[in-house]
Scaffold this active site. Structure first.
Site, PDB file in Angstrom:
ATOM      1  N   ASP A  52      -9.080 -16.329 -10.628  1.00 57.51           N
ATOM      2  CA  ASP A  52      -9.534 -15.141  -9.823  1.00 57.51           C
ATOM      3  C   ASP A  52      -9.586 -14.056 -10.842  1.00 57.51           C
ATOM      4  OD1 ASP A  52      -7.579 -13.230  -8.816  1.00 57.51           O
ATOM      5  OD2 ASP A  52      -6.782 -15.207  -9.051  1.00 57.51           O
ATOM      6  N   TYR A 105      19.828 -11.943   1.664  1.00 57.62           N
ATOM      7  CA  TYR A 105      20.122 -10.542   1.044  1.00 57.62           C
ATOM      8  C   TYR A 105      19.550  -9.302   2.266  1.00 57.62           C
ATOM      9  CZ  TYR A 105      19.648 -12.200  -3.444  1.00 57.62           C
ATOM     10  OH  TYR A 105      19.799 -13.168  -4.428  1.00 57.62           O
ATOM     11  N   ASN A 144      12.964 -19.692  -9.392  1.00 54.48           N
ATOM     12  CA  ASN A 144      13.247 -19.813  -7.951  1.00 54.48           C
ATOM     13  C   ASN A 144      12.495 -21.183  -7.581  1.00 54.48           C
ATOM     14  OD1 ASN A 144      15.308 -17.605  -7.597  1.00 54.48           O
ATOM     15  ND2 ASN A 144      13.652 -16.294  -7.428  1.00 54.48           N
ATOM     16  N   GLU A 147      -2.731 -17.523 -15.933  1.00 53.84           N
ATOM     17  CA  GLU A 147      -2.831 -17.822 -14.587  1.00 53.84           C
ATOM     18  C   GLU A 147      -3.161 -19.431 -14.471  1.00 53.84           C
ATOM     19  OE1 GLU A 147      -5.908 -15.753 -12.382  1.00 53.84           O
ATOM     20  OE2 GLU A 147      -7.437 -16.009 -13.790  1.00 53.84           O
ATOM     21  N   GLY A 200      -6.766 -21.233  -9.921  1.00 52.36           N
ATOM     22  CA  GLY A 200      -6.602 -20.007  -9.370  1.00 52.36           C
ATOM     23  C   GLY A 200      -7.037 -19.226 -10.356  1.00 52.36           C
ATOM     24  N   SER A 222       8.789 -15.617 -15.991  1.00 51.39           N
ATOM     25  CA  SER A 222       8.824 -14.829 -14.760  1.00 51.39           C
ATOM     26  C   SER A 222       9.990 -14.884 -13.911  1.00 51.39           C
ATOM     27  CB  SER A 222       7.568 -14.599 -14.032  1.00 51.39           C
ATOM     28  OG  SER A 222       7.088 -15.992 -13.736  1.00 51.39           O
ATOM     29  N   GLY A 238      -1.010 -11.423  -9.072  1.00 49.03           N
ATOM     30  CA  GLY A 238      -1.682 -10.207  -8.688  1.00 49.03           C
ATOM     31  C   GLY A 238      -1.701  -9.133  -9.883  1.00 49.03           C
ATOM     32  N   LYS A 240      10.931  -9.587 -10.319  1.00 49.73           N
ATOM     33  CA  LYS A 240      10.292  -8.735  -9.231  1.00 49.73           C
ATOM     34  C   LYS A 240      11.363  -7.573  -8.849  1.00 49.73           C
ATOM     35  CE  LYS A 240       6.263 -10.673  -7.876  1.00 49.73           C
ATOM     36  NZ  LYS A 240       5.101  -9.919  -7.786  1.00 49.73           N
ATOM     37  N   SER A 291      14.079 -20.874 -29.613  1.00 49.07           N
ATOM     38  CA  SER A 291      14.393 -22.242 -29.510  1.00 49.07           C
ATOM     39  C   SER A 291      13.751 -22.933 -30.677  1.00 49.07           C
ATOM     40  CB  SER A 291      13.732 -23.016 -28.262  1.00 49.07           C
ATOM     41  OG  SER A 291      13.573 -24.318 -28.682  1.00 49.07           O
ATOM     42  N   SER A 336       5.019 -14.548  -1.535  1.00 46.31           N
ATOM     43  CA  SER A 336       5.173 -15.853  -1.467  1.00 46.31           C
ATOM     44  C   SER A 336       6.858 -16.310  -1.914  1.00 46.31           C
ATOM     45  CB  SER A 336       4.279 -16.518  -2.451  1.00 46.31           C
ATOM     46  OG  SER A 336       4.711 -15.804  -3.944  1.00 46.31           O
ATOM     47  N   ASP A 367       3.159 -10.161 -32.624  1.00 43.53           N
ATOM     48  CA  ASP A 367       1.734 -10.426 -32.830  1.00 43.53           C
ATOM     49  C   ASP A 367       0.982 -10.754 -31.509  1.00 43.53           C
ATOM     50  OD1 ASP A 367       1.700 -10.130 -35.942  1.00 43.53           O
ATOM     51  OD2 ASP A 367       2.990 -11.819 -35.685  1.00 43.53           O
TER      52      ASP A 367
END
Length: 320
Positions: free
Chosen positions: A211, A116, A308, A205, A209, A305, A181, A54, A29, A79, A173
């Protein structure tokens, strides 16, 4: 001792995924390039089968089942995106699939999983132990558990996205990868360190959250309560043993962004690139925008990623 997957496993996964997974485009872009002062390449896994990366890991894992496993079936928890991917991969390979999904999963993801061919079992993400529920079903019904991220074959499959990106656009770079996860990030790390070892690799992340960031900083897996964030694909409570080991070894840093920044990126993708991207899919670009002063004149990769998201929620977030 863990037997971690390596880049050879990613290459083998790529062979299994030929004619099955889409080789998604790496788009650019001019507006993004001008904003960051860099050459930015977006790996559009929102255009992958089932609408997210996935499918790569799910198909790779199920394709390695023996005949007994295929007859008995697979079980997983998700999820949304991993559940859809397992359901489609299972249909293609003639494997029965059971998918545990949170009650508040976007209805489009539940409907797609059922479409599916997956059998959906709902649970309360804030009170139920999804992993224990899956283990119980696995033991009771003889099903093979394929978790969303902490599995060598899943990680190897996810690594094919970064492999394609680096093959298509050349060395980078910096590469920004969405992080829940850690399956996508750890798979991306295997490919990046093999193809472009000098590339700086960042996992991103939600701020609510963090973690993985805590785990990365302390050197031990940190468990948190289910975070409240619009990035539903990253509402994980902890990294896996496989993913943490690879991330700690191969990733340069873990960054966080706010929900507000994710909405701004959703708006950018919709208005400037005509792409529907779910909140989780915006994590990487949101972090790259915050680091633009450090990216001047560089070649930057961003993995989108997935795409949906319920249309009503999507419109509500953009109009807020």
């Amino acid at each position: 001792m863990l037997q971690l997957p390596d880049y050879d496993d990613v290459c083998k996964a790529a062979e299994r995924l030929k004619e099955q997974a889409h080789r998604t485009p790496a788009l650019s872009s001019r507006t993004a390039n001008q904003e960051l002062g860099a050459e930015v390449f977006f790996k559009c896994e929102n255009l992958q089968r089932t609408g997210a990366f996935k499918f790569r890991g799910a198909f790779n894992a199920l394709s390695r089942f023996d005949e007994e496993q295929r007859r008995a079936g697979v079980v997983t928890f998700s999820s949304g995106n991993h559940g859809q991917a397992i359901a489609l991969a299972a249909r293609l390979l003639n494997v029965p699939a059971t998918v545990l999904m949170p009650q508040d999963t976007p209805t489009s993801k539940i409907a797609a999983t059922q479409h599916y061919g997956g059998k959906v079992v709902l649970f309360d993400r804030y009170h139920d132990d999804r992993e224990q529920l899956c283990r119980d079903l696995s033991e009771q019904q003889g099903l093979t558990l394929i978790p969303p991220y902490d599995h060598a074959d899943v990680i190897a499959g996810q690594g094919t996205a970064a492999k394609e990106l680096l093959e298509d656009v050349g060395a980078l770079d910096a590469l920004f990868v969405c992080l829940g996860g850690g399956g996508l990030l750890s798979g991306s790390a295997l490919s990046t360190r093999a193809i472009a070892p000098q590339c700086r690799l960042y996992g991103v992340e939600p701020e609510a959250g963090n973690d993985a960031q805590q785990s990365f900083r302390t050197g031990a897996i940190v468990h948190i309560a289910t975070p409240k964030t619009i990035a539903d694909g990253a509402q994980t409570q902890h990294l896996g043993h496989y993913t943490f080991a690879i991330i700690r070894r191969d990733v340069d840093d873990i960054l966080t962004v706010t929900d507000g920044q994710l909405v701004e990126c959703m708006r950018f993708f919709a208005t400037r690139m005509k792409l529907v991207v779910e909140p989780t899919g915006c994590l990487g670009f949101a972090a790259a925008r915050e680091m633009k002063s450090e990216l001047q004149g560089q070649r930057v990769g961003v993995v989108i990623s997935g795409g949906n998201v319920d249309l009503e929620r999507y419109c509500a977030l953009l109009s807020a």
